[in-house]
Design a protein around this motif. Structure first.
Motif, mmCIF file in Angstrom:
data_model
loop_
_atom_site.group_PDB
_atom_site.id
_atom_site.type_symbol
_atom_site.label_atom_id
_atom_site.label_comp_id
_atom_site.label_asym_id
_atom_site.label_seq_id
_atom_site.Cartn_x
_atom_site.Cartn_y
_atom_site.Cartn_z
ATOM 1 N N ASP A 77 0.871 -1.119 -0.068
ATOM 2 C CA ASP A 77 0.203 -0.015 0.008
ATOM 3 C C ASP A 77 0.874 1.151 -0.037
ATOM 4 O O ASP A 77 0.570 2.258 -0.386
ATOM 5 C CB ASP A 77 -0.916 0.128 1.274
ATOM 6 N N PRO A 92 -3.427 5.202 -1.863
ATOM 7 C CA PRO A 92 -2.805 3.504 -1.730
ATOM 8 C C PRO A 92 -3.551 2.623 -2.918
ATOM 9 O O PRO A 92 -4.944 2.548 -2.859
ATOM 10 C CB PRO A 92 -2.943 3.048 -0.532
ATOM 11 N N LEU A 93 -2.759 1.974 -3.738
ATOM 12 C CA LEU A 93 -3.302 1.139 -4.832
ATOM 13 C C LEU A 93 -4.566 1.645 -5.729
ATOM 14 O O LEU A 93 -5.268 0.686 -6.412
ATOM 15 C CB LEU A 93 -4.230 0.264 -3.735
ATOM 16 N N VAL A 94 -4.881 2.956 -5.762
ATOM 17 C CA VAL A 94 -5.856 3.420 -6.521
ATOM 18 C C VAL A 94 -5.498 3.234 -8.063
ATOM 19 O O VAL A 94 -6.320 2.978 -8.680
ATOM 20 C CB VAL A 94 -6.076 5.024 -6.255
ATOM 21 N N VAL A 96 -3.286 1.124 -9.438
ATOM 22 C CA VAL A 96 -3.483 -0.318 -9.775
ATOM 23 C C VAL A 96 -4.930 -0.857 -9.805
ATOM 24 O O VAL A 96 -5.256 -1.674 -10.651
ATOM 25 C CB VAL A 96 -2.733 -1.058 -8.373
ATOM 26 N N GLY A 97 -5.765 -0.258 -8.954
ATOM 27 C CA GLY A 97 -7.031 -0.554 -9.238
ATOM 28 C C GLY A 97 -7.592 -0.265 -10.558
ATOM 29 O O GLY A 97 -8.486 -0.903 -11.005
ATOM 30 N N THR A 100 -6.439 -2.694 -12.897
ATOM 31 C CA THR A 100 -7.139 -4.030 -12.905
ATOM 32 C C THR A 100 -8.706 -3.951 -13.531
ATOM 33 O O THR A 100 -8.947 -4.752 -14.346
ATOM 34 C CB THR A 100 -7.447 -4.309 -11.307
ATOM 35 N N PHE A 101 -9.140 -2.573 -13.425
ATOM 36 C CA PHE A 101 -10.551 -2.406 -14.042
ATOM 37 C C PHE A 101 -10.616 -2.433 -15.522
ATOM 38 O O PHE A 101 -11.222 -2.942 -16.295
ATOM 39 C CB PHE A 101 -11.306 -1.500 -13.601
ATOM 40 N N ILE A 104 -10.033 -6.065 -16.760
ATOM 41 C CA ILE A 104 -11.181 -6.877 -16.696
ATOM 42 C C ILE A 104 -12.228 -6.421 -17.784
ATOM 43 O O ILE A 104 -12.569 -7.321 -18.281
ATOM 44 C CB ILE A 104 -11.737 -6.745 -15.177
ATOM 45 N N VAL A 239 -5.291 -11.089 -12.083
ATOM 46 C CA VAL A 239 -5.922 -10.982 -10.934
ATOM 47 C C VAL A 239 -5.076 -11.642 -9.729
ATOM 48 O O VAL A 239 -5.054 -11.280 -8.521
ATOM 49 C CB VAL A 239 -7.278 -12.125 -11.141
ATOM 50 N N PHE A 242 -2.475 -9.169 -8.674
ATOM 51 C CA PHE A 242 -3.028 -7.980 -8.231
ATOM 52 C C PHE A 242 -2.970 -8.442 -6.421
ATOM 53 O O PHE A 242 -2.692 -7.855 -5.536
ATOM 54 C CB PHE A 242 -4.570 -7.680 -8.617
ATOM 55 N N THR A 243 -3.467 -9.845 -6.283
ATOM 56 C CA THR A 243 -3.578 -10.123 -4.875
ATOM 57 C C THR A 243 -2.418 -10.233 -4.418
ATOM 58 O O THR A 243 -2.116 -10.011 -3.226
ATOM 59 C CB THR A 243 -4.462 -11.340 -5.053
ATOM 60 N N LEU A 247 -2.091 -6.715 -2.575
ATOM 61 C CA LEU A 247 -2.923 -6.739 -1.908
ATOM 62 C C LEU A 247 -2.310 -7.501 -0.464
ATOM 63 O O LEU A 247 -2.496 -6.573 0.646
ATOM 64 C CB LEU A 247 -4.038 -7.519 -2.101
ATOM 65 N N PHE B 36 -10.488 -4.185 -2.479
ATOM 66 C CA PHE B 36 -10.172 -2.922 -2.090
ATOM 67 C C PHE B 36 -10.839 -2.451 -0.973
ATOM 68 O O PHE B 36 -9.871 -1.918 -0.180
ATOM 69 C CB PHE B 36 -11.215 -1.745 -3.209
ATOM 70 N N LEU B 40 -8.128 -1.436 2.303
ATOM 71 C CA LEU B 40 -7.991 -0.063 2.663
ATOM 72 C C LEU B 40 -8.907 0.565 3.915
ATOM 73 O O LEU B 40 -8.422 1.494 4.572
ATOM 74 C CB LEU B 40 -8.228 0.765 1.582
ATOM 75 N N PHE B 53 -8.842 -12.299 0.882
ATOM 76 C CA PHE B 53 -8.232 -11.995 -0.392
ATOM 77 C C PHE B 53 -7.943 -13.293 -1.428
ATOM 78 O O PHE B 53 -8.263 -13.346 -2.450
ATOM 79 C CB PHE B 53 -7.018 -11.448 -0.327
ATOM 80 N N THR B 57 -9.821 -14.422 -4.779
ATOM 81 C CA THR B 57 -8.990 -14.456 -6.116
ATOM 82 C C THR B 57 -9.507 -15.823 -6.610
ATOM 83 O O THR B 57 -9.750 -15.778 -7.851
ATOM 84 C CB THR B 57 -7.799 -14.477 -5.601
#
Lengths: 248, 110
Positions: A77, A92-94, A96-97, A100-101, A104, A239, A242-243, A247, B36, B40, B53, B57
């Motif tokens: 993060d 944090p992670l915005v 990367v999010g 990800t979208f 997808i 996926v 990302f995890t 995460l 998410f 957070l 998670f 996944t």
């Protein structure tokens, strides 16, 4: 036993060619087996990350007090908290999010392209392949930015073991934590990014062939399905990356 | 310019199929959003967070492989020949995480 001989003659030898074992065409089957081998490659990379991480101490304190140090593994993060045009803001992670979208969604447009291909709908194949290409290229652009930011580092930098301040990261040292952290970042996201790149190239070739009518003349849009499998796999790997990279 | 003659007949779209695709998209987006929020916005312990998670996944992976890659609708023998070999990954995972812990003990343990 004449009857037996007739039966053998009637049904084609299942493995002798001219037939589709498991009811999947040769190309699709081989794509699946290739992807299985790729599953092993990416698993090896991600599990190696787990092993290296477990062999380093974890940060013990409260997350607010976290600072970059060579002594323990960084909290993702705190490393991946930058977003383009928002310099110095802790998000944090915005980013990367968002990536990800994007991936997808490009996977979804790929399914729609495959579905259109099964219906021989050339115009829809072209439309959805184009969206898929756009998603893939956007993802690559985002990754380029993320790498650039990671390599150049933050304003404050971080202290190395010899006490000097170092900004950013390379394969042997980095401001974020133990050198292995940056090395694994480059290897895992780089290997995935290269898969995205090859996927974009393959998608473009098939998009082009659909546009000039080559697939139409061939009488089947099955090539869209084959590159579709590859493209979904790239999304699937992300996926997991990302995890297990961002995460956990 | 030579006019190209279309030989393939376009089959009209099946509404149910398209709806299913967008439904799966919804599942994937929802799972990512939940990840998410948990990462957070919550104070759960590290092990609980990690377990959630990993479950999410696997949930997402199942939908991508089964629906997007269409594996769930293939012949059973094809499904098995892709899924069963993945058992080796579980072995590698267990072996290397134990190994990582051992390296940690050797380097820094008392």
């Amino acid at each position: 036993m004449a009857g037996t001989a007739v039966v053998v003659d009637d049904s084609k030898n299942l493995w002798g060619g001219g037939n589709e074992p498991m009811n999947a065409s040769y190309g699709k089957l081989m794509m699946w087996f290739f992807l299985l081998s790729d599953v092993f490659t990416f698993s090896a990379l991600l599990i190696a990350y787990g092993m290296v991480r477990f062999s380093h101490p974890a940060f013990e304190g409260a997350i607010e007090e976290f600072v970059f140090s060579q002594e323990y593994w960084p909290i993702p993060d705190k490393v991946f908290n930058a977003v383009p045009f928002l310099h110095g803001v802790d998000l944090p992670l915005v980013f990367v999010g968002i990536m990800t979208f994007i991936l997808i969604l490009s996977s979804v447009t790929m399914v729609l392209a495959v579905e259109a291909g099964q219906r021989n709908d050339r115009a829809a194949v072209e439309k959805w392949m184009l969206w898929t290409l756009l998603g893939g290229i956007t993802f690559l652009g985002c990754q380029a930015w993320e790498w650039s930011h990671f390599i150049h580092g933050t304003d404050a930098g971080g202290k190395l073991l010899d006490g000097s301040i170092f900004y950013g990261a390379n394969l042997s040292q980095n401001q974020y934590g133990p050198p292995n952290f940056a090395a694994l970042f480059f290897f895992i996201t780089g290997f995935h990014g290269f898969h995205v790149f090859s996927g974009v190239v393959l998608n473009f070739i098939i998009f082009f062939q659909a546009t000039v009518g080559k697939l139409e003349r061939r009488g089947t849009y099955e090539m869209v399905e084959k590159v579709g499998l590859y493209w979904h796999f790239v999304d699937l790997v992300w996926v997991f990356v990302f995890t297990f990279f961002y995460l956990v | 310019m030579e006019q190209e003659k279309s030989t393939l007949e376009v089959i009209p779209a099946d509404k149910a199929k398209i709806t299913k695709i967008w439904k799966v998209t919804g599942y994937l987006a929802a799972a990512t959003t939940v990840e998410f929020i948990i990462a957070l916005g919550t104070d759960l312990s590290y092990s609980i967070k990690t377990s959630i998670f990993i479950l999410l996944t696997i949930y997402k992976a199942y939908y991508i492989v089964s629906e997007f890659m269409h594996l769930g609708h293939e012949k059973r023998s094809l499904i098995n020949s892709i899924v069963y070999p993945c058992i080796f990954i579980v072995w590698l995972l267990i072996a290397l995480l134990i190994q990582g812990e051992a390296v940690f003990q050797a380097l820094l343990g008392q």
